[in-house]
Design a protein around this motif. Sequence first.
Motif, PDB file in Angstrom:
ATOM      1  N   ARG A 500       0.841  -1.206   0.000  1.00  0.00           N
ATOM      2  CA  ARG A 500       0.000   0.000   0.000  1.00  0.00           C
ATOM      3  C   ARG A 500       0.877   1.258   0.000  1.00  0.00           C
ATOM      4  O   ARG A 500       0.605   2.218  -0.728  1.00  0.00           O
ATOM      5  CB  ARG A 500      -0.906  -0.017   1.234  1.00  0.00           C
ATOM      6  CG  ARG A 500      -1.839   1.173   1.345  1.00  0.00           C
ATOM      7  CD  ARG A 500      -2.653   1.080   2.625  1.00  0.00           C
ATOM      8  NE  ARG A 500      -3.490   2.248   2.824  1.00  0.00           N
ATOM      9  CZ  ARG A 500      -4.148   2.505   3.944  1.00  0.00           C
ATOM     10  NH1 ARG A 500      -4.082   1.646   4.959  1.00  0.00           N
ATOM     11  NH2 ARG A 500      -4.873   3.601   4.061  1.00  0.00           N
ATOM     12  N   ILE A 504       1.267   4.304  -2.848  1.00  0.00           N
ATOM     13  CA  ILE A 504       1.149   5.742  -2.580  1.00  0.00           C
ATOM     14  C   ILE A 504       2.349   6.485  -3.154  1.00  0.00           C
ATOM     15  O   ILE A 504       2.212   7.547  -3.776  1.00  0.00           O
ATOM     16  CB  ILE A 504       1.020   5.991  -1.068  1.00  0.00           C
ATOM     17  CG1 ILE A 504      -0.350   5.502  -0.568  1.00  0.00           C
ATOM     18  CG2 ILE A 504       1.204   7.462  -0.737  1.00  0.00           C
ATOM     19  CD1 ILE A 504      -0.531   5.603   0.930  1.00  0.00           C
ATOM     20  N   GLU A 507       1.978   6.685  -6.905  1.00  0.00           N
ATOM     21  CA  GLU A 507       0.950   7.647  -7.327  1.00  0.00           C
ATOM     22  C   GLU A 507       1.441   9.084  -7.191  1.00  0.00           C
ATOM     23  O   GLU A 507       1.123   9.935  -8.031  1.00  0.00           O
ATOM     24  CB  GLU A 507      -0.310   7.457  -6.474  1.00  0.00           C
ATOM     25  CG  GLU A 507      -1.060   6.158  -6.751  1.00  0.00           C
ATOM     26  CD  GLU A 507      -2.185   5.939  -5.755  1.00  0.00           C
ATOM     27  OE1 GLU A 507      -2.442   6.865  -4.949  1.00  0.00           O
ATOM     28  OE2 GLU A 507      -2.807   4.864  -5.790  1.00  0.00           O
ATOM     29  N   THR A 508       2.190   9.356  -6.152  1.00  0.00           N
ATOM     30  CA  THR A 508       2.659  10.726  -5.914  1.00  0.00           C
ATOM     31  C   THR A 508       4.007  11.007  -6.574  1.00  0.00           C
ATOM     32  O   THR A 508       4.480  12.151  -6.552  1.00  0.00           O
ATOM     33  CB  THR A 508       2.782  10.992  -4.405  1.00  0.00           C
ATOM     34  OG1 THR A 508       3.664  10.021  -3.816  1.00  0.00           O
ATOM     35  CG2 THR A 508       1.422  10.904  -3.722  1.00  0.00           C
ATOM     36  N   ALA A 533      -1.093  12.458   1.179  1.00  0.00           N
ATOM     37  CA  ALA A 533      -1.647  11.131   0.901  1.00  0.00           C
ATOM     38  C   ALA A 533      -1.465  10.186   2.079  1.00  0.00           C
ATOM     39  O   ALA A 533      -2.301   9.310   2.316  1.00  0.00           O
ATOM     40  CB  ALA A 533      -0.988  10.545  -0.343  1.00  0.00           C
ATOM     41  N   ILE A 534      -0.380  10.350   2.818  1.00  0.00           N
ATOM     42  CA  ILE A 534      -0.061   9.410   3.887  1.00  0.00           C
ATOM     43  C   ILE A 534      -0.782   9.746   5.190  1.00  0.00           C
ATOM     44  O   ILE A 534      -0.952   8.893   6.057  1.00  0.00           O
ATOM     45  CB  ILE A 534       1.474   9.374   4.127  1.00  0.00           C
ATOM     46  CG1 ILE A 534       1.884   8.092   4.851  1.00  0.00           C
ATOM     47  CG2 ILE A 534       1.933  10.567   4.911  1.00  0.00           C
ATOM     48  CD1 ILE A 534       1.896   6.885   3.988  1.00  0.00           C
TER      49      ILE A 534
END
Length: 1017
Positions: A500, A504, A507-508, A533-534
Motif C-alpha cells: 500500500r 502511494i 501515485e505521488t 496522501a499518507i
Amino acid sequence: MAADALFGPDAPRIRTIASGTAFVKELARALASETSLATRPEALADAIIYVPNRRSARALSLALYDAAGEQTILPPDIRALGDLDSGEPPPIAEQALSGAVPPLSGARQLGVLATLVRYYYQSAMGIDLPPASTLSAARELGRLLEQAAMSEDADWSRLETLSLGDLAAHWSRSADFLKIVTKLWPEWLAENRASDPYKERLRAARALAAHWQKSPPAGPVIIAGSTGATPPGRILMRAVLELPMGLIVLPGLDTALNERQWDAVISAPGHPQNTLIRTLKALGRLPESVAPWPGISADAPARARVRLIHEALAPAEETADWRATLEELALAGGQPIEEFVRDGLKGLSVAETPNEAAEAEAAALLMRETLERPGETAALVTPDAGLARRVSALLGRWGIHVPPSAPVPLGRTLAGSLIGLCARWAADPGEPAVLAAVLKHPFVRGKMDSGKLDLYFLRGPRRWKSLDDLAHSIDIRDKLEQHSPFQREDQDEAILLVRRLAGIMEETGSDFSSLEAVTAEEAARRVADLSGAISQTPMPWAGEDGAGASNLLQRLAELGPFLGEMNPEAFADLVDAESSTLPVQTGEPEHPRLSIWGPLEARLQSADRLILAGLNEDVWPEKPPADAFLPRRFRAPLGLNDPEERMGLSAHDFAQLAAAPHVVMLYAARRDDSPAVASRWVWRLRTLAEGAFGERTAKLLKGETRHLLDWVNALQTRGLGSLPADFSAEPKPKKRAPEDWPRRLSVTRVDRLQRDPYSIWAESVLGLRQVDVLGAPLASNLRGTAIHAALDAFEADGVAKDAETLLTLIREELARTGEPESAWAGRLAIWQDVAGWYLDWRRERDVSGGILREVRGEYRSDIAGHPFELSATADRIERTATGALVIVDFKTGLPPTDKAIDAGYDQQMPLQAIIAAKGGFQNVRAAPVEALEYVSIRGRPEARRIGESKSSPKSLAELIAAAEDGYVRLIAAYRDPAAVYASAPRVQFVKYDYGYNLLARRAEWNRDTPGGDGGDE
C-alpha cells in the motif's frame, strides 16, 4: 489644560512609564481617561499607536477594552513597529509611499545570496557546497546586511582600507568572501532592478515621515514601548515629535541620570539604559526633559527597587564604591541605608537550585501556588526554551495546561516534522528507522496500523533496498528464523501495508531513490503530495503548524531556481535546515491566570508574580554570537553596531521585569551536568545588597523562597523518606512460576542462567522479549548464524569443495542476514585466508565413521523430583574410525578457555557431550566422546580441543563430570521458590548484555561494580 494632559501645545512630547509598572495597562488607562473612552467609544478611532511587536499590540487592544469599562469601542490603528530582537520587520505598510520597487521576499533574497555564495566557492576554491551549507552561509551574509542597514553609519567601502596582515589566514579569506556583500550583491540588485529589503525599511520610514509632514494625521500618533533601537524607529520618532498630537512613551527610562552617568552609559553598549540614551541623543533631548506618565505614584519600596536595579546594572566604573553609592541613594530618599535596601528588596527573592531539573520544579511549584490565591496571576519568563517546556510539562501533572508562548521551530511541530520525515523517506523509501517514524507519526498512525511491520520486520539489520525488496524479505522471513515470534498472518498483514505504501509513493511520484538529482521546486511538490496522501485528512495543512508547513514548501519552491539540482539526501537536509529557521506559534489556548513567556513576549507585559528563571551566565544574558565572516574588531571601523547592544536590550528587559512588585529569580548551580555561574545581573544585585547587609544578605534574598527548595526536594524524593539506610534499587525477583519451573533449557540458556538469572526470569516468567533496534548493524550472533549456514551448505552433497565456492556461500549468507556489501569488500582478504585455512582443517579430519551437521539433541532426567529436558543443537558431530564421537562447535569470536569452563560459566560443550553420551542426538547412537573441539572462524582462525592443553586445570572427562553435577544442582537451586533471580550477580563472567540491563536499571544501582554501567559487560 490639566498639567497631566497627554496632548496639547504645552504637553510633554516624550514621556516614560517607570520600570516595574504594568506598562500596557497604564498606557490604556491614561489614554482612556484623556479621551473619555468610556463615554465616547470612537474617541481613539483616528489614533495610530505603534508598539514593539504583535503580542504587545494584542495586549493593548485588550487593555483599552478593559479601560473603557469592557464595552465595545472603535479601536485605534495599532501597528507593530518591530524591534531588533523580535524578528518582526519595522512597518512597511506604507511601502507605496517610498516610490521604490517592491523589495525582494525573504526567500528570494536568501536564494540570490545563496547563488552568489555558490558562485564564489566554485570560482575561488573549486568547491560545490551542499544546498544546506550554501543557505547557512547566505543567512550569515543576510544577517550582516541587516545589521548594516540597522547601523546608520555603516560603510562597506571601508573594508578595503582595513589592515588584515596581523590576522589569521581564514580571516583574510573571509574578507575576500565579503565581496559578495560589498560588490556582487549591489551589482545584482542594480542589474535586476530590485530593491534591497533591508534598506527598503529605511526608505519606507522616511517616506512615511515625509507624508506625515505634508498631511499630518487627524488623530494622535503614539510610539509606545519602543527603545528606538532601529534607525527606522528613530526616523518615525523624529517625525512623531513634529506632529500636532504626537507622543513618544519610553519604557523604563532612568530620568535621574546626571551628566557623568549619561556619558558612562553611552560608552557602555551593554547597559540597559544605553539604547534609550542614544535614542534621546538622536532626538536631541535630555533625560530630564522626559516627563513621567501621569497617574502613577510609586511608593518608597517601588522607588527603591528601581534605584537598586539601575545601580546594580550601572557601568563598571560607576560601581567602584557601592557602599558610598548606597549612602547617596538612601540620603536622597531620606532613609537609613539598611531601610533603603530593605525597601528595595521587598517582594524580591533569589533562589539557587541544584540543577535545571530542580529549577523547573521550583518554577512549577510557584506557579501552582499562585492558583491558591484567588484572582492572582503569575508568569514565568525565561529565554531557555527547554526549561519553559519542562515547566509546562510539570504543571500538566496537576492538570494545568500552560503552553509556552514563544514560537517554536517548524521542525518541532507535528506538521513540520511530517514534512521533514517524508522528505527523508522519499530519498530512501526502504530506510527502516525513517519508515517506522513516518508510520508512527500522530497524523499517520490512525490511518495505517504498522504494529506488526514495526515489531517483527523492520528491526535488526536491513536486508532490503526498496519497498518491493522489503515485501519479499517479509515473505521469506519465517524461512530465515527457526523460532520466529510471528505468524503467517502477521507476515501477510505487513506485506499488504508495504504494498500500500509503495502504491502511494508511485501515485505521488515521490520515490527519489532511483534519481541522481532533484530540483527543490519539484521535490517540494511531490513531498507535499506524499505528506497529504499518507496522513489523515485534513492533516498536515490544518492549524498554525499546517500553515507553517505550507509556507515551508512555498519557500522551498521559491528557492529552487537559485539552488539548482541536488541529490535527494541533500534535499532532505535542506528541508530540515529550513524547518529549523521558521518559527511557528503553536496556537494553543492560553491559561487565564498563568503564562510562560520568553523575554521578547514579556516586553510590556505584567503579572502579579513574575518568575525569572534561567538566570545563568550565557543563558540570560545570552552571549552575543560571533560573526562567521567578520572579525569583531572590524565592526566599529565599518560603522556596524556593537553586538553588545543586544546585551543592553536584554539587560533592559531584565531591569523592566526585575523592578516589578513581586519577583522570584531562579538559577541553577549546575546545567547540563556541569558547574554553572549565576547571571552577572544576579551577582551584581547580590553584591550591592551585601554593601548594606553583609553576611545577612543571603537570608534576606531568600524572601518567599525560604521553603521552596524544601518543597522541591520533597517532590523529587517523595516516598523515599521511610526507606532503610542500606536500601538498594537492585531488582531481586522471585520465580512466580509453577513449582517445577524451569522444565526445559538449552545448553546455552543453562550458561545464561548462571551468568544473568534476571534475564531468564524476565524472558521466561514475565514473557518479555527483547526487540531489536531499527536498522541496527549486523549483530555478532546473526553473523555467526550466517557463517554456520554457509559452512553447512558447503558440506552438502554436490557442492564443489573449493575456496571460491566457500567464499561465495559465506558472502551470500552474510548478505541475506543483512551485512552490507561494503563490509564484505573490506574484509575480503581476511575471508580468503579463512577459507584456505578451513579447507586445510577439514582435509585433516578423521570422518571415516561419518559426519552430521546441525544435529538437534535432548536429554531428559529428573531433577529435584520433577522432569527436566536439556536440549542442544550441535554444529558438527564426527564419528571416528574407533566409533568415538568428536563434537565441533564453530565460533566467530574467541572461544572460552578451559579455566572459564572449569569455573562453571561456559558449559555448552560439556553439556553437549552429556547428551551425546546418552544417545540424545538425532541419528547419533550413544558413544564415548573423544573430543570437544572449538573452531574459530575469524581473522586468525584456529582449532582447539577442550582439556588437552598443558594449562587446562582438568581433563576432558573431569570437565564433563563437573558439568553434569553442576547443571543438576543449578536447576534444583532455581526450582526453589525462595530462589532470587539477580541481575548478573557475577558481572566479571558476563560477556555481553543479554538485553535486559535497562529493565534491571543496572545503571542506577551498580555504578560501583566493575562493568556495572548498564551497558555491555
